[in-house]
Design a protein around this motif. Structure first.
Motif, PDB file in Angstrom:
ATOM      1  N   ALA B  67       0.847  -1.192   0.000  1.00 15.91           N
ATOM      2  CA  ALA B  67       0.000   0.000   0.000  1.00 15.91           C
ATOM      3  C   ALA B  67       0.883   1.244   0.000  1.00 15.91           C
ATOM      4  N   TYR B  68       2.006   1.163   0.726  1.00 12.36           N
ATOM      5  CA  TYR B  68       2.907   2.314   0.753  1.00 12.36           C
ATOM      6  C   TYR B  68       3.717   2.415  -0.530  1.00 12.36           C
ATOM      7  N   LEU B  69       3.936   1.267  -1.164  1.00 10.33           N
ATOM      8  CA  LEU B  69       4.569   1.295  -2.480  1.00 10.33           C
ATOM      9  C   LEU B  69       3.674   2.047  -3.462  1.00 10.33           C
ATOM     10  N   ASP B  70       2.357   1.801  -3.379  1.00  7.86           N
ATOM     11  CA  ASP B  70       1.410   2.505  -4.236  1.00  7.86           C
ATOM     12  C   ASP B  70       1.517   4.012  -4.028  1.00  7.86           C
ATOM     13  N   VAL B  71       1.608   4.412  -2.770  1.00  2.93           N
ATOM     14  CA  VAL B  71       1.709   5.847  -2.473  1.00  2.93           C
ATOM     15  C   VAL B  71       2.996   6.405  -3.070  1.00  2.93           C
ATOM     16  N   PHE B  72       4.080   5.623  -2.962  1.00  2.00           N
ATOM     17  CA  PHE B  72       5.347   6.078  -3.526  1.00  2.00           C
ATOM     18  C   PHE B  72       5.237   6.218  -5.042  1.00  2.00           C
ATOM     19  N   VAL B  73       4.624   5.218  -5.691  1.00  2.00           N
ATOM     20  CA  VAL B  73       4.462   5.276  -7.146  1.00  2.00           C
ATOM     21  C   VAL B  73       3.612   6.484  -7.526  1.00  2.00           C
ATOM     22  N   LEU B  74       2.564   6.743  -6.729  1.00  2.00           N
ATOM     23  CA  LEU B  74       1.710   7.910  -6.997  1.00  2.00           C
ATOM     24  C   LEU B  74       2.528   9.195  -6.918  1.00  2.00           C
ATOM     25  N   PHE B  75       3.329   9.324  -5.848  1.00  2.00           N
ATOM     26  CA  PHE B  75       4.116  10.532  -5.661  1.00  2.00           C
ATOM     27  C   PHE B  75       5.131  10.693  -6.798  1.00  2.00           C
ATOM     28  N   ALA B  76       5.832   9.600  -7.122  1.00  2.00           N
ATOM     29  CA  ALA B  76       6.834   9.656  -8.194  1.00  2.00           C
ATOM     30  C   ALA B  76       6.169   9.993  -9.522  1.00  2.00           C
ATOM     31  N   SER B  77       5.000   9.390  -9.781  1.00  2.00           N
ATOM     32  CA  SER B  77       4.294   9.668 -11.037  1.00  2.00           C
ATOM     33  C   SER B  77       3.877  11.121 -11.118  1.00  2.00           C
ATOM     34  N   LEU B  78       3.413  11.667  -9.988  1.00  2.00           N
ATOM     35  CA  LEU B  78       2.980  13.068  -9.979  1.00  2.00           C
ATOM     36  C   LEU B  78       4.171  13.994 -10.256  1.00  2.00           C
TER      37      LEU B  78
END
Lengths: 222, 440
Positions: B67-78
């Motif tokens: 779930a935190y990996l998802d947040v990281f991917v979201l942040f990096a993508s943004l």
């Protein structure tokens, strides 16, 4: 020198940022708040002290959907209301509770004349419940998970006549952990709840036995 | 080893006993059908053979750290998409970024959890203290808003899987005209209002329930939802991104934060040379054309307009708020607690009249098994109804305000010399930058 429009924009931006900050602060710290439980986490005053998963859920911060077999009335909606087809709810066998009966209330249809494996005698509509002779007079019952559709017919039979060792559970390898469980919305007995992700099963046991819920490789002991 | 004293009825294998056992089975099944508690009717067998009891295995849920990996991917993508839009100004790379998001947040994560749906978790968590909201969900709700507040709706450009998916279908986008855009633009406000209303009262998560694309991401949905998704995607050939523009409730929040964004995608990197090449480049009608004729209206006429607006806003808020509060029973009728109370009421009326119910519904069966009293059910339902009264006022007022502001926005005079992106509606897809002949 910024003009009036820019100044107002900056002001609004600051306002929105502050609002978002306050919102996130409220969301992060509120669930640690004593108000999140109407008894202030004093479990001795609460009637559901045994089954309450709130403190654990707050600790875990991640929740998954699970159904409480003690509340389940086996209406059969698990099979039809899941967003997944076939359902993510499947029958689970708590072997420790099983009586290994020959005449199994979960295996045979009520009123069956002969105890054989003819399709018209068996409760399971998909032949997911299998039985194996162990020794006279005991039979082992296992569930072929890939065939089980979670209709709960065997669960109904087992809880009505047997020990209640066959129980419906959400299988988390198939469950999408929807934001709001589509079965939970239609469950007549409110058996579904969000449980802490590190304790994802709610299998019932006999009162005198304490279940060892130690996570193992690929699954949990129930 | 002694045999167990009380054994299963099938122990004896004479045909007679079997029939007796079968009869017992039938009788007990009807007698005990409502009892679901674990009762040890048969003792645990003592095996003489070398049989070992298998252990019950329940599959574990997805690892929590993911779930935190998802947040990281979201942040990096943004971060990446913002750089691609604002600095690189490249539609080409934005397109590939959106393909990645479609693959990761769409087909791999199966569209869940998404920022749009997180609105409901946030609303429910604010009103229901027992609802545990994971940190990852808070991050999914806040991160796109914060990015939008600084850089415009770059989230929509290539991070949101729903937008990325529809963007692939925008082959022949037609201009809808500002009037139609404004009128259809009311729908997201309604959707947002209803979503927050139903989530905050703990009734339903309608955004997730009626999400058209999640079923496609999972390759598993009802026929109706597939049909809805198909209609949206096909109409998306002509009306680009129909969900984003005329349904998305999160889009309302992004729209308003984007209006105050610090930086925003501009069509031209330097100064607009009025070449009009970008005029029809936007599939989403988000380019505002220059209006160089100053409003001919005189000062008294403007004052009159402002006066009308100051009356209109509270009037609409009150009218719609009142209408919303009158709808409380309609809204509350969706709630399962209210539904149960209605059924229980109908049952007790039937019993009072001396009629026998044929078959109890599952709800009534569960109610009888739960040991709750009728008055408990009624008081729960009336509490829900009360929530919907207040919620109805707020929902209606919100819709009234949205309509009033939209009307007001259309009444105000406009003056601009350049072709600019409409900061509220622009998805920062960077298509228009390719049309601009001015290069930095």
């Amino acid at each position: 020198m910024p003009n009036r429009r820019e100044f107002l924009n900056t002001l609004m931006r600051g306002g929105i940022l502050a609002a978002l900050g306050m919102l996130s602060g409220a969301l992060v710290f509120r669930s640690r708040d004593k108000n999140s439980c109407s008894y202030g986490f004093d479990c001795s005053r609460c009637s559901k002290s045994e089954s309450c998963s709130l403190p654990a859920a707050i600790e875990a911060r991640q929740t998954v959907w699970q159904l409480d077999p003690a509340k389940c009335i086996q209406c059969g909606r698990c099979a039809t209301n899941c967003v997944m087809s076939p359902s993510a709810v499947k029958c689970t066998h708590a072997f420790a509770m099983c009586g290994y009966c020959d005449l199994c209330g979960g295996y045979f249809k009520p009123g069956t004349k002969a105890l054989d494996t003819a399709a018209e005698h068996m409760l399971c509509p998909t032949n997911a419940l299998r039985r194996k002779f162990i020794e006279d007079p005991f039979f082992e019952y296992t569930i072929a998970e890939e065939l089980c559709i979670g209709c709960g017919k065997c669960v109904k039979g087992c809880s009505a006549f047997g020990n209640g060792s066959l129980q419906l559970q959400v299988h988390h390898d198939r469950c999408k952990n929807c934001n709001e469980c589509s079965i939970a919305r239609n469950c007549p007995s409110q058996a579904f709840s969000r449980v802490p992700a590190n304790k994802p099963s709610l299998l019932k046991t006999f009162g005198n036995e304490s279940p060892a819920k130690v996570p193992q490789k690929g699954g949990v002991n129930a | 080893m002694p045999k167990p004293v009380c054994v299963s009825p099938g122990l004896t294998v004479t045909p007679l006993r079997k029939t007796a056992g079968t009869f017992m089975l039938t009788a007990s099944a009807t007698l005990l059908s409502t009892m679901a508690m674990a009762i040890q009717r048969f003792p645990k067998p003592e095996f003489e053979s070398a049989y070992t009891q298998p252990q019950t295995q329940i599959p574990l849920p997805r690892g929590e750290f993911l779930a935190y990996l998802d947040v990281f991917v979201l942040f990096a993508s943004l971060c990446l998409i913002t750089w691609l839009v604002l600095k690189k100004r490249s539609r080409f790379w934005v397109f590939f970024m959106s393909l990645f998001s479609l693959a990761y947040f769409g087909f791999y994560r199966e569209g869940c959890i998404c920022s749009i749906g997180a609105i409901q978790n946030v609303s429910l968590a604010l009103f229901d203290h027992s609802f545990v909201i994971p940190l990852s969900v808070i991050a999914f709700f806040l991160l796109p808003l914060v990015f939008t507040l600084f850089y415009g709706r770059t989230f929509c450009a290539g991070v949101c899987p729903f937008g990325a998916f529809q963007d692939l279908f925008a082959f022949k986008p037609q201009a809808l005209g500002s009037r139609l855009n404004t009128v259809l633009g009311i729908i997201p406000y309604l959707y947002l209002g209803l979503a927050v209303l139903f989530a905050a009262t703990g009734t339903d998560f309608i955004i997730c329930r009626y999400d058209p694309f999640v079923g496609i991401f999972r390759f598993n949905a009802s026929f109706g939802m597939f049909l809805f998704a198909g209609i949206l995607l096909l109409s998306g050939v002509f009306i680009a991104r129909p969900y984003c523009r005329f349904l998305c409730p999160y889009g309302v929040l992004l729209n308003w934060t984007s209006r105050f964004s610090r930086k925003h995608l501009s069509i031209t990197p330097k100064e607009c040379i009025q070449c009009r090449l970008c005029e029809h480049s936007c599939p989403y009608d988000a380019i505002d054309v220059p209006v160089t004729t100053k409003s001919p209206e005189t000062r008294p006429a403007m004052v009159k307009k402002m006066m009308m607006l100051t009356i209109l806003v509270p009037f609409l808020v009150l009218i719609f708020g009142y209408t919303g509060s009158r709808l409380q029973e309609t809204f509350a009728g969706v709630d399962s607690r209210v539904k149960l109370a209605k059924e229980v009421l109908a049952l007790s009326k039937m019993q009072d009249a001396g009629n026998k119910m044929q078959d109890d519904s599952y709800e009534i069966k569960a109610f009888k098994a739960s040991g709750k009293t009728e008055s408990q059910v009624y008081s729960e339902a009336s509490a829900v109804l009360k929530k919907f009264y207040v919620g109805g006022w707020l929902f209606g007022g919100f819709i009234g305000l949205a309509i009033a502001l939209m009307t007001g926005g259309r009444m105000l005079p406009v003056y601009r010399t350049d072709y600019v992106t409409n900061k509220g509606r622009c998805f920062s897809c960077a298509r228009c930058t390719d049309y601009c002949p001015v290069k930095s």
